[in-house]
Scaffold this motif. Sequence first.
Motif, PDB file in Angstrom:
ATOM      1  N   SER A 195       0.816  -1.212   0.000  1.00  0.00           N
ATOM      2  CA  SER A 195       0.000   0.000   0.000  1.00  0.00           C
ATOM      3  C   SER A 195       0.850   1.263   0.000  1.00  0.00           C
ATOM      4  O   SER A 195       0.415   2.304  -0.495  1.00  0.00           O
ATOM      5  CB  SER A 195      -0.926   0.004   1.221  1.00  0.00           C
ATOM      6  OG  SER A 195      -1.791  -1.111   1.195  1.00  0.00           O
ATOM      7  N   THR A 245      -0.468  -6.852  -1.974  1.00  0.00           N
ATOM      8  CA  THR A 245      -1.253  -6.959  -0.746  1.00  0.00           C
ATOM      9  C   THR A 245      -2.531  -6.116  -0.856  1.00  0.00           C
ATOM     10  O   THR A 245      -3.117  -6.025  -1.921  1.00  0.00           O
ATOM     11  CB  THR A 245      -0.401  -6.575   0.471  1.00  0.00           C
ATOM     12  OG1 THR A 245       0.161  -5.269   0.269  1.00  0.00           O
ATOM     13  CG2 THR A 245       0.748  -7.572   0.658  1.00  0.00           C
ATOM     14  N   SER A 246      -2.951  -5.497   0.231  1.00  0.00           N
ATOM     15  CA  SER A 246      -4.320  -4.976   0.328  1.00  0.00           C
ATOM     16  C   SER A 246      -4.692  -3.913  -0.705  1.00  0.00           C
ATOM     17  O   SER A 246      -5.823  -3.875  -1.172  1.00  0.00           O
ATOM     18  CB  SER A 246      -4.571  -4.428   1.733  1.00  0.00           C
ATOM     19  OG  SER A 246      -3.720  -3.357   2.017  1.00  0.00           O
ATOM     20  N   ARG A 257      -5.416  -5.809  -3.805  1.00  0.00           N
ATOM     21  CA  ARG A 257      -6.448  -6.802  -3.477  1.00  0.00           C
ATOM     22  C   ARG A 257      -7.839  -6.182  -3.401  1.00  0.00           C
ATOM     23  O   ARG A 257      -8.821  -6.772  -3.865  1.00  0.00           O
ATOM     24  CB  ARG A 257      -6.091  -7.470  -2.150  1.00  0.00           C
ATOM     25  CG  ARG A 257      -7.077  -8.503  -1.674  1.00  0.00           C
ATOM     26  CD  ARG A 257      -6.534  -9.251  -0.459  1.00  0.00           C
ATOM     27  NE  ARG A 257      -6.409  -8.435   0.745  1.00  0.00           N
ATOM     28  CZ  ARG A 257      -5.295  -8.314   1.456  1.00  0.00           C
ATOM     29  NH1 ARG A 257      -4.189  -8.914   1.076  1.00  0.00           N
ATOM     30  NH2 ARG A 257      -5.266  -7.576   2.544  1.00  0.00           N
ATOM     31  N   GLU A 258      -7.931  -4.986  -2.847  1.00  0.00           N
ATOM     32  CA  GLU A 258      -9.237  -4.380  -2.608  1.00  0.00           C
ATOM     33  C   GLU A 258      -9.668  -3.400  -3.696  1.00  0.00           C
ATOM     34  O   GLU A 258     -10.781  -2.866  -3.647  1.00  0.00           O
ATOM     35  CB  GLU A 258      -9.226  -3.685  -1.250  1.00  0.00           C
ATOM     36  CG  GLU A 258      -9.010  -4.648  -0.097  1.00  0.00           C
ATOM     37  CD  GLU A 258      -8.800  -3.939   1.225  1.00  0.00           C
ATOM     38  OE1 GLU A 258      -9.065  -2.725   1.295  1.00  0.00           O
ATOM     39  OE2 GLU A 258      -8.374  -4.604   2.182  1.00  0.00           O
ATOM     40  N   THR A 271      -4.198 -13.015   0.023  1.00  0.00           N
ATOM     41  CA  THR A 271      -5.316 -12.672   0.898  1.00  0.00           C
ATOM     42  C   THR A 271      -4.750 -12.154   2.215  1.00  0.00           C
ATOM     43  O   THR A 271      -3.565 -12.360   2.531  1.00  0.00           O
ATOM     44  CB  THR A 271      -6.200 -13.893   1.173  1.00  0.00           C
ATOM     45  OG1 THR A 271      -5.449 -14.846   1.948  1.00  0.00           O
ATOM     46  CG2 THR A 271      -6.667 -14.538  -0.125  1.00  0.00           C
ATOM     47  N   GLY A 272      -5.590 -11.521   3.016  1.00  0.00           N
ATOM     48  CA  GLY A 272      -5.145 -11.044   4.314  1.00  0.00           C
ATOM     49  C   GLY A 272      -4.629 -12.171   5.207  1.00  0.00           C
ATOM     50  O   GLY A 272      -3.537 -12.070   5.779  1.00  0.00           O
ATOM     51  N   SER A 300      -3.694  -2.766   6.135  1.00  0.00           N
ATOM     52  CA  SER A 300      -4.321  -3.732   7.040  1.00  0.00           C
ATOM     53  C   SER A 300      -3.445  -4.042   8.240  1.00  0.00           C
ATOM     54  O   SER A 300      -2.241  -3.781   8.249  1.00  0.00           O
ATOM     55  CB  SER A 300      -4.640  -5.038   6.282  1.00  0.00           C
ATOM     56  OG  SER A 300      -3.458  -5.594   5.728  1.00  0.00           O
ATOM     57  N   GLU A 302      -2.438  -7.346  10.525  1.00  0.00           N
ATOM     58  CA  GLU A 302      -2.467  -8.800  10.588  1.00  0.00           C
ATOM     59  C   GLU A 302      -2.108  -9.260  12.001  1.00  0.00           C
ATOM     60  O   GLU A 302      -1.185  -8.709  12.618  1.00  0.00           O
ATOM     61  CB  GLU A 302      -1.482  -9.425   9.594  1.00  0.00           C
ATOM     62  CG  GLU A 302      -2.038  -9.598   8.195  1.00  0.00           C
ATOM     63  CD  GLU A 302      -2.226  -8.271   7.466  1.00  0.00           C
ATOM     64  OE1 GLU A 302      -3.337  -8.032   6.959  1.00  0.00           O
ATOM     65  OE2 GLU A 302      -1.269  -7.473   7.416  1.00  0.00           O
ATOM     66  N   SER A 334      -6.900 -10.773   9.381  1.00  0.00           N
ATOM     67  CA  SER A 334      -6.474  -9.524   8.759  1.00  0.00           C
ATOM     68  C   SER A 334      -7.612  -8.523   8.898  1.00  0.00           C
ATOM     69  O   SER A 334      -8.757  -8.816   8.530  1.00  0.00           O
ATOM     70  CB  SER A 334      -6.152  -9.756   7.280  1.00  0.00           C
ATOM     71  OG  SER A 334      -5.752  -8.556   6.644  1.00  0.00           O
ATOM     72  N   PRO A 346      -9.004  -4.348   8.387  1.00  0.00           N
ATOM     73  CA  PRO A 346      -8.761  -3.154   7.564  1.00  0.00           C
ATOM     74  C   PRO A 346      -8.312  -1.961   8.413  1.00  0.00           C
ATOM     75  O   PRO A 346      -8.958  -0.902   8.433  1.00  0.00           O
ATOM     76  CB  PRO A 346     -10.128  -2.913   6.913  1.00  0.00           C
ATOM     77  CG  PRO A 346     -11.110  -3.426   7.915  1.00  0.00           C
ATOM     78  CD  PRO A 346     -10.456  -4.631   8.542  1.00  0.00           C
TER      79      PRO A 346
END
Length: 310
Positions: free
Chosen positions: A10, A80-81, A84-85, A108-109, A140, A142, A156, A158
């Motif tokens: 991110s 990563t996120s 992914r999102e 995935t998370g 995120s 973890e 995971s 947000p």
Amino acid sequence: MRLGVLDVGSNTVHLLVVDAHPGACPLPAHSHKTELRLAELLDAEGSITGHGVERLVAVTAEALAVAEDKGCEEVLPFATSAVREARNAEGVLARIKDETGVDLQVLTGPEEARLTFLAARRWYGWSAGKLLLLDIGGGSLEVAYGMDEEPDTAVSLPLGAGRLTAGWLPGDPPDPAGVKALRRHVRAEIARTVGEFARFGRPDHVVATSKTFKQLARIAGAPGSGEGRYVQRVLSRTSLEEWVPKLSAMTVEQRRGLPGVSPGRAPQLLAGALVAEAAMDLFGIPELEICPWALREGVILRRLDHLPTG
């Protein structure tokens, strides 16, 4: 063999080059970072903007060229996120593959948490006993817990420092009401998961990874990076609780002047501190240790585990 791991996160796109073979400790050979801040290159619908995609493709191609220059036999690319999102993630991944040849694997998370846990377990070994891991990224948080190399449970949330800063703390310095609202939000999110971990009992050792935790430990008095990776670095909840109100009152420029705080991460430091403080409080952690290995090392170790020995 020489491996490269390409981490599209991110905040940054980071290529880590290591010399490694099964059964040996991976030795860092080169690091190439580009601050991209993908989490901030989203439109109102949550898609990565055209400019963001262009930058991501260019930075990926640049990292691939560096990996070739450094003699990497194989590059392990993952995202990563932020990717992914993204609503347009599928199209972004296809374009990266078409223009660079890189098949970016989206974790995935829970996969992030498990791979980071693997890295921490290998670093500390079996003598660490029941291990609780915390990792705060840009998008995120973890959390993982277990006795073995595969955690018994991993989640995971947000609650990344970049995501929360953009969504909750736009001011400089931040509005006190916004800080208070974010604190409530973070604690409510983490509290939902505490019971899932409590049923496994108290951990024997608590560790944290990520730039956020490293910087928080540094401003709280931990040794700097110049003293080497094997020096123990710890962060106490008492110290963190003292620093949160100080960070809340600081401007971004003032945070940049703190020891160990990088200019690009300074805007996110308060949000990261709120998440770290909440996690340590709700999980009942008086002190944790900073682990030098994290997700990238976990990806490398997992790859080495699948290589033939000899």
